[in-house]
Write a protein that holds these residues in place. Sequence first.
Motif, PDB file in Angstrom:
ATOM      1  N   ARG A 318      32.328  58.578  22.647  1.00 43.72           N
ATOM      2  CA  ARG A 318      32.444  59.353  23.963  1.00 43.72           C
ATOM      3  C   ARG A 318      31.208  58.506  24.716  1.00 43.72           C
ATOM      4  N   GLY A 319      31.715  57.827  25.751  1.00 41.80           N
ATOM      5  CA  GLY A 319      30.671  57.859  26.981  1.00 41.80           C
ATOM      6  C   GLY A 319      30.982  56.447  27.327  1.00 41.80           C
ATOM      7  N   SER A 320      29.935  55.456  27.969  1.00 42.42           N
ATOM      8  CA  SER A 320      30.268  54.522  29.022  1.00 42.42           C
ATOM      9  C   SER A 320      29.606  53.358  28.454  1.00 42.42           C
ATOM     10  N   MET A 321      29.202  52.916  27.668  1.00 44.02           N
ATOM     11  CA  MET A 321      28.494  51.897  26.801  1.00 44.02           C
ATOM     12  C   MET A 321      28.452  51.862  25.310  1.00 44.02           C
ATOM     13  N   VAL A 322      29.256  51.010  24.357  1.00 46.56           N
ATOM     14  CA  VAL A 322      29.742  50.648  23.264  1.00 46.56           C
ATOM     15  C   VAL A 322      29.077  49.598  23.006  1.00 46.56           C
ATOM     16  N   GLY A 323      27.877  49.416  21.847  1.00 53.40           N
ATOM     17  CA  GLY A 323      28.375  48.323  20.811  1.00 53.40           C
ATOM     18  C   GLY A 323      27.525  48.777  19.570  1.00 53.40           C
ATOM     19  N   LEU A 324      28.112  47.661  18.812  1.00 52.00           N
ATOM     20  CA  LEU A 324      27.656  47.507  17.229  1.00 52.00           C
ATOM     21  C   LEU A 324      26.414  46.287  16.670  1.00 52.00           C
ATOM     22  N   PHE A 325      25.737  47.688  15.348  1.00 49.36           N
ATOM     23  CA  PHE A 325      24.965  47.005  15.155  1.00 49.36           C
ATOM     24  C   PHE A 325      24.725  46.853  13.713  1.00 49.36           C
ATOM     25  N   GLY A 326      24.156  45.621  13.336  1.00 49.36           N
ATOM     26  CA  GLY A 326      24.368  45.442  11.998  1.00 49.36           C
ATOM     27  C   GLY A 326      24.509  44.431  11.397  1.00 49.36           C
ATOM     28  N   GLU A 327      24.502  43.048  11.297  1.00 50.19           N
ATOM     29  CA  GLU A 327      23.918  42.039  10.591  1.00 50.19           C
ATOM     30  C   GLU A 327      25.044  40.724  10.061  1.00 50.19           C
ATOM     31  N   SER A 328      23.807  39.844   9.804  1.00 45.89           N
ATOM     32  CA  SER A 328      25.274  37.993  10.326  1.00 45.89           C
ATOM     33  C   SER A 328      24.300  37.229   9.650  1.00 45.89           C
ATOM     34  N   ASN A 329      24.798  36.550  10.071  1.00 43.04           N
ATOM     35  CA  ASN A 329      25.136  34.751   8.761  1.00 43.04           C
ATOM     36  C   ASN A 329      25.717  33.744   9.453  1.00 43.04           C
ATOM     37  N   PRO A 330      25.852  32.647   8.876  1.00 46.38           N
ATOM     38  CA  PRO A 330      26.633  31.575   9.219  1.00 46.38           C
ATOM     39  C   PRO A 330      27.809  32.026   8.617  1.00 46.38           C
ATOM     40  N   LEU A 331      28.078  32.272   7.937  1.00 47.97           N
ATOM     41  CA  LEU A 331      29.765  32.398   6.936  1.00 47.97           C
ATOM     42  C   LEU A 331      30.114  33.770   7.824  1.00 47.97           C
ATOM     43  N   THR A 332      29.415  34.327   8.570  1.00 45.24           N
ATOM     44  CA  THR A 332      30.202  36.393   9.191  1.00 45.24           C
ATOM     45  C   THR A 332      31.515  35.393  10.139  1.00 45.24           C
ATOM     46  N   PRO A 333      32.549  36.428   9.368  1.00 47.83           N
ATOM     47  CA  PRO A 333      34.093  35.715  10.116  1.00 47.83           C
ATOM     48  C   PRO A 333      34.192  36.306  11.368  1.00 47.83           C
ATOM     49  N   PRO A 334      34.879  35.970  12.239  1.00 47.35           N
ATOM     50  CA  PRO A 334      35.543  36.223  13.691  1.00 47.35           C
ATOM     51  C   PRO A 334      35.837  37.639  13.585  1.00 47.35           C
ATOM     52  N   PHE A 335      36.490  38.630  14.466  1.00 53.78           N
ATOM     53  CA  PHE A 335      37.147  40.119  14.049  1.00 53.78           C
ATOM     54  C   PHE A 335      37.116  40.223  15.746  1.00 53.78           C
ATOM     55  N   ARG A 336      38.291  41.020  16.363  1.00 51.52           N
ATOM     56  CA  ARG A 336      38.812  41.305  17.595  1.00 51.52           C
ATOM     57  C   ARG A 336      38.711  43.096  17.752  1.00 51.52           C
ATOM     58  N   VAL A 337      38.333  43.152  18.557  1.00 52.77           N
ATOM     59  CA  VAL A 337      37.984  44.801  19.434  1.00 52.77           C
ATOM     60  C   VAL A 337      39.227  44.596  19.774  1.00 52.77           C
ATOM     61  N   TRP A 338      39.586  45.829  20.079  1.00 48.10           N
ATOM     62  CA  TRP A 338      40.507  46.808  21.190  1.00 48.10           C
ATOM     63  C   TRP A 338      40.033  48.234  21.704  1.00 48.10           C
ATOM     64  N   ILE A 339      40.039  48.779  22.603  1.00 46.24           N
ATOM     65  CA  ILE A 339      39.229  50.272  23.229  1.00 46.24           C
ATOM     66  C   ILE A 339      40.625  50.196  23.360  1.00 46.24           C
ATOM     67  N   ASP A 340      40.779  51.673  23.319  1.00 46.71           N
ATOM     68  CA  ASP A 340      42.001  52.137  23.995  1.00 46.71           C
ATOM     69  C   ASP A 340      43.534  51.988  23.642  1.00 46.71           C
ATOM     70  N   GLY A 341      43.378  51.016  22.712  1.00 45.76           N
ATOM     71  CA  GLY A 341      44.411  50.054  22.803  1.00 45.76           C
ATOM     72  C   GLY A 341      44.529  48.586  22.995  1.00 45.76           C
ATOM     73  N   LYS A 342      43.753  48.289  23.780  1.00 40.33           N
ATOM     74  CA  LYS A 342      43.248  47.730  24.688  1.00 40.33           C
ATOM     75  C   LYS A 342      42.439  45.973  24.289  1.00 40.33           C
ATOM     76  N   PRO A 343      42.638  45.099  24.117  1.00 44.00           N
ATOM     77  CA  PRO A 343      42.552  43.988  23.726  1.00 44.00           C
ATOM     78  C   PRO A 343      41.157  43.478  24.421  1.00 44.00           C
ATOM     79  N   LEU A 344      39.612  43.885  23.718  1.00 41.84           N
ATOM     80  CA  LEU A 344      38.624  43.088  24.561  1.00 41.84           C
ATOM     81  C   LEU A 344      37.918  41.499  24.663  1.00 41.84           C
TER      82      LEU A 344
END
Length: 416
Positions: A318-344
């Motif tokens: 629930r909300g109007s803002m959303v983010g991801l908190f995690g970790e990465s390095n040079p090998l981190t793969p890209p990813f795709r995001v959908w919100i309510d079925g719509k690609p972002l």
Amino acid sequence: MIRIARLLSSLACILSVMPTTLPASTTAAGSAALPTVADVARRAENREPLSIVFLGGSLTWGANASDPNRTSYRGRMMQWLRETYPHTPITFHDAAIGGTGSALALFRIDRDVLPHKPDLVFLDFTVNDGITGADEQNLASYERVLRDLRGSGAAVLPVLMCVHGQITAPADSPLPARYAAHGELAAAYGLVTADTLATARAAVAAGRADPAQLYSIGNDRTHPDDSGYALFFEAVRDAWIKAAATTAASPVPDRTLHADLYPRRDRHVLVDTPLPAGWERAKTYRTAMWFDGLSSRWMGDVARAGSAHAAPLEITFRGSMVGLFGESNPLTPPFRVWIDGKPLPQPGSHAADPYLWNISTARFGSPAAGAANLFAWTLLTRALPDGEHVLKIAPDFTNAAPGAELRIESVCAAGR
């Protein structure tokens, strides 16, 4: 307070504080007196134990300082307080993460600040929230952090940070928009601010400082050398002295000055919920490119996807803002995001496929396991209609190197 009186008399000039009258649109919240810096100073004089937190970004941590725990403004302020109150047990807590602003702080204070039961918080974020910007979202997140800190019973001393471009601007230049807005917020909450810009400009005008020497590490015009941090410390020290001698109360206004966009925050820790196929619980990295970027300091175990067989991750928030908190390095793969079925799409992406989110640290280090590890805060969007939404994340291992992993600790959502 004898010691404070002596310090006051020894200073030629003390940092001025912006007007403390509340705007017409706000009123003081209740009659209960909240602790102030003057109260904290009084307790320090009485040798009562104190807990103090430094919350902010890299200028609070001390990037480019020769020894951040000693020669940053934070390190110098800690030493000054120890020397000023030699018989007072003071516990200091570093809660500064470079490259982050008040948007992430919304989700950090419950873990990284309030458990320390702070008597005082030094609050940064003026630069990292975009010092020349005026967007309502960052003003809302900063004010909400300030409001929650005061509501917890902590005294707050806002530290308004600046960078080379502001110090070298003409003396009659208007204050940067965010700088001015943070000062106005502090005034509305009855708080004395540390005005680093005024202190630095005065030092340059008096011939005590040379901007070229203040920012002498490579081409970095954001993080000063030790001499720059010494000026920032002067501003914070003078603000402490002025606040310690201030008898006025600092009530929390009944209403926020800016739109109260984020009173509700949820940090959905993924490993606390069933994970989809191909995802598993993993411990955080224990090395990082710099200490304030060490993810194990700021989060618990992560959810890890390490192969093309990983199913998409879905979560309702629930909300109007959303983010991801995690970790990465040079090998981190890209990813795709959908919100309510719509690609972002990823904001500001210049990639051929803007819907493929890239958070790797390849720009910092070679693509090898264990190299260039860093925390990763990815703000997906702040433009959702407030309410319930479904987030889907799918890692893309199409061109991933061996050892590539997508590592997410939590989905962070905020709204009303």
